[in-house]
Design an enzyme around this catalytic site. Sequence first.
Site, mmCIF file in Angstrom:
data_model
loop_
_atom_site.group_PDB
_atom_site.id
_atom_site.type_symbol
_atom_site.label_atom_id
_atom_site.label_comp_id
_atom_site.label_asym_id
_atom_site.label_seq_id
_atom_site.Cartn_x
_atom_site.Cartn_y
_atom_site.Cartn_z
ATOM 1 N N LYS A 1 0.855 -1.192 0.000
ATOM 2 C CA LYS A 1 0.000 0.000 0.000
ATOM 3 C C LYS A 1 0.885 1.234 0.000
ATOM 4 C CE LYS A 1 -4.170 -1.438 2.453
ATOM 5 N NZ LYS A 1 -5.042 -1.045 3.586
ATOM 6 N N GLU B 1 2.020 -0.097 16.532
ATOM 7 C CA GLU B 1 1.660 -1.089 15.505
ATOM 8 C C GLU B 1 1.995 -2.511 15.968
ATOM 9 O OE1 GLU B 1 -0.166 -0.421 12.985
ATOM 10 O OE2 GLU B 1 0.160 1.696 12.489
ATOM 11 N N LYS C 1 2.624 -9.412 9.538
ATOM 12 C CA LYS C 1 1.890 -8.561 8.589
ATOM 13 C C LYS C 1 1.921 -9.172 7.192
ATOM 14 C CE LYS C 1 1.015 -4.181 6.494
ATOM 15 N NZ LYS C 1 1.163 -2.739 6.444
ATOM 16 N N GLU D 1 -7.464 -6.478 0.129
ATOM 17 C CA GLU D 1 -8.300 -6.071 1.246
ATOM 18 C C GLU D 1 -9.772 -6.395 1.077
ATOM 19 O OE1 GLU D 1 -6.802 -2.688 3.493
ATOM 20 O OE2 GLU D 1 -8.833 -1.931 3.553
ATOM 21 N N ARG E 1 -7.183 -8.683 5.449
ATOM 22 C CA ARG E 1 -6.304 -7.514 5.563
ATOM 23 C C ARG E 1 -6.965 -6.369 6.313
ATOM 24 N NH1 ARG E 1 -2.126 -5.078 1.023
ATOM 25 N NH2 ARG E 1 -1.169 -3.603 2.441
ATOM 26 N N ASN F 1 -6.546 -2.759 10.105
ATOM 27 C CA ASN F 1 -7.067 -1.405 10.349
ATOM 28 C C ASN F 1 -7.526 -1.203 11.788
ATOM 29 O OD1 ASN F 1 -6.688 -0.394 7.711
ATOM 30 N ND2 ASN F 1 -8.517 -1.492 7.018
ATOM 31 N N HIS G 1 1.169 9.274 14.416
ATOM 32 C CA HIS G 1 0.372 8.121 13.974
ATOM 33 C C HIS G 1 0.177 7.135 15.123
ATOM 34 C CE1 HIS G 1 -1.373 5.259 11.195
ATOM 35 N NE2 HIS G 1 -0.518 4.334 11.604
#
Lengths: 336, 336
Positions: free
Chosen positions: B130, B172, B214, B224, B228, B232, B249
Amino acid sequence: MIKKTFRFGTAIVDYYFAGSFAQLKELADVMTTVLLTDEHVFAAHERRFKGWNSIVLKPGEAYKIQATVDSVIGRLVELGADRKWTIVGVGGGVITDLAGYIAAIYLRGIRCGFVPTTLLALVDASIGGKNGIDVGPYKNMVGTIRQPAFLLHDMTLLQSLPEAEWRNGFAEIIKHAAIRDAKMFRELEVGSVDSYRKKKAALADLVQRNALLKTKVVLADEFEGGERRLLNFGHTLGHALENQYELSHGEAISIGMAFAAKLSQQRTAFRSAARLVGLLDRYGLPTLATYNKDKVLPVLSRDKKKEGASVHFVLLERIGKALVEPIPLNELSDLL
Amino acid sequence: MIKKTFRFGTAIVDYYFAGSFAQLKELADVMTTVLLTDEHVFAAHERRFKGWNSIVLKPGEAYKIQATVDSVIGRLVELGADRKWTIVGVGGGVITDLAGYIAAIYLRGIRCGFVPTTLLALVDASIGGKNGIDVGPYKNMVGTIRQPAFLLHDMTLLQSLPEAEWRNGFAEIIKHAAIRDAKMFRELEVGSVDSYRKKKAALADLVQRNALLKTKVVLADEFEGGERRLLNFGHTLGHALENQYELSHGEAISIGMAFAAKLSQQRTAFRSAARLVGLLDRYGLPTLATYNKDKVLPVLSRDKKKEGASVHFVLLERIGKALVEPIPLNELSDLL
């Protein structure tokens, strides 16, 4: 409406030949679709856009640039377009290039379809998934290769097509014949723009054959490792001329094809340059131009088809058969 | 240098773990490669850039915009970059997003690699293909999904990483543990930012496990449709907060995860919201924020994950197991 389905890699593309604009409702949901078009197309066919979300752009290659992309994306955000939406490009090559590119990058890719309104877009620009925008004098410097979900052909849209646009379309048709179809080349030699405009069935047949010819070349080589490069016949010099001089795409590649044909006579067994020049001339296309080599060469040296110090040039071996030859930039400089 | 190769659809990606920046020469040709980086990374590691073509950008998410893309493309044209060139993003998530996006659209796609310099980029941003840029307050509104050719991990690049960036990365990592790996969650509960910074082997192991976690999720669902989406978790509210308030972030998604955990307790059998909040807190991440619902809701309603009148929200069923639930926008308005 005749449906033919092709699979490009993992993408499936539905072609609808002999359809009508009204059937677009069967292919895309009115509420979650936006039609991208230009002022000329919109003015000529305003009634058909009723009930659809539409974005109407200024017409012309000069608007195939990032600023246009920015403004369309702003409008898509305003419309609340989400991942379930479809963008349909209704127009010529500039519109299908923009619609395909914007659909490829908006929200990392949404559904896209094309309704080509020019002969050029019907037989060439709408097919194969290449999209993009120009950067300064460099054509299609930015873009992606991504197939649309569908193509819808409505031949009645050609009724409003200006004379010059017919010639643009025939330039690509002659290119297809020259690189892949000697039989079509001979048919074109006894036809004319006027005869095809008068005979609707012959024109529809010619359009469909050309759309399928290009599709087959792309199917064999979607990402342009080999076969697809042949479609660049006349385009290397053509693209370098197009944005620097006041030439239409058809005029520019016609000059490029005539140049490539003469080059072919020097470097291959090709002996029919005069026949190709004659056919281009028959369809009202120019085959000679005076241009400033010093303006053209720097653009050629930035061509996408350049790798290292050579430009991959498409040459003819005979009518209906082409090949790619790397030509060093310094040799090309002498030839121009 | 340990090489692992993964195939995403037709794309092949080589991962080089435990490598060093100097080995980049084995993966990309110095003459036909350009390194894209930012002023912070360049200042901290200037010596390593010697001999490479480099484009150095202003640092920060504020520059992940079209104007930056325009200027980089202008530089690529100046450098004479053709289809045989490689763009290597050397930096954090902003740089890998920009490098991946520019490589996807320049000349309709050229080769691309990443050398992540932040914990966040190592475990998350550089993986999965992405890429994209922000449009106004909308994060990643424009972009593509396209895999890089390679990822090169050099853990020594983390030496210059500021404190706040460690927390961003752990946000993350905690997300990965919460949605997919209860064992890693328990390990994190006895660790800390400091303990991982001190134990190089433990950190390298954690980074590699997260990169592979991941990767497995993306391999199962590159575009997605399902799995996937679980990545989010915390990002729906997080993204809406991030560009409107002065939050990193990691901080934004930490608040988003805490919100989603509480929402999970209302809508699923999940009972461990306090445990997740405790872990986020342990890694110096915020879990509560005061925000203006009227500012956040319009952005949520434009979220890429929105389809029709519902937002696809990722909830937890238990630690290590997540699910996606569509939540109508009007209900969400009451919950905020």
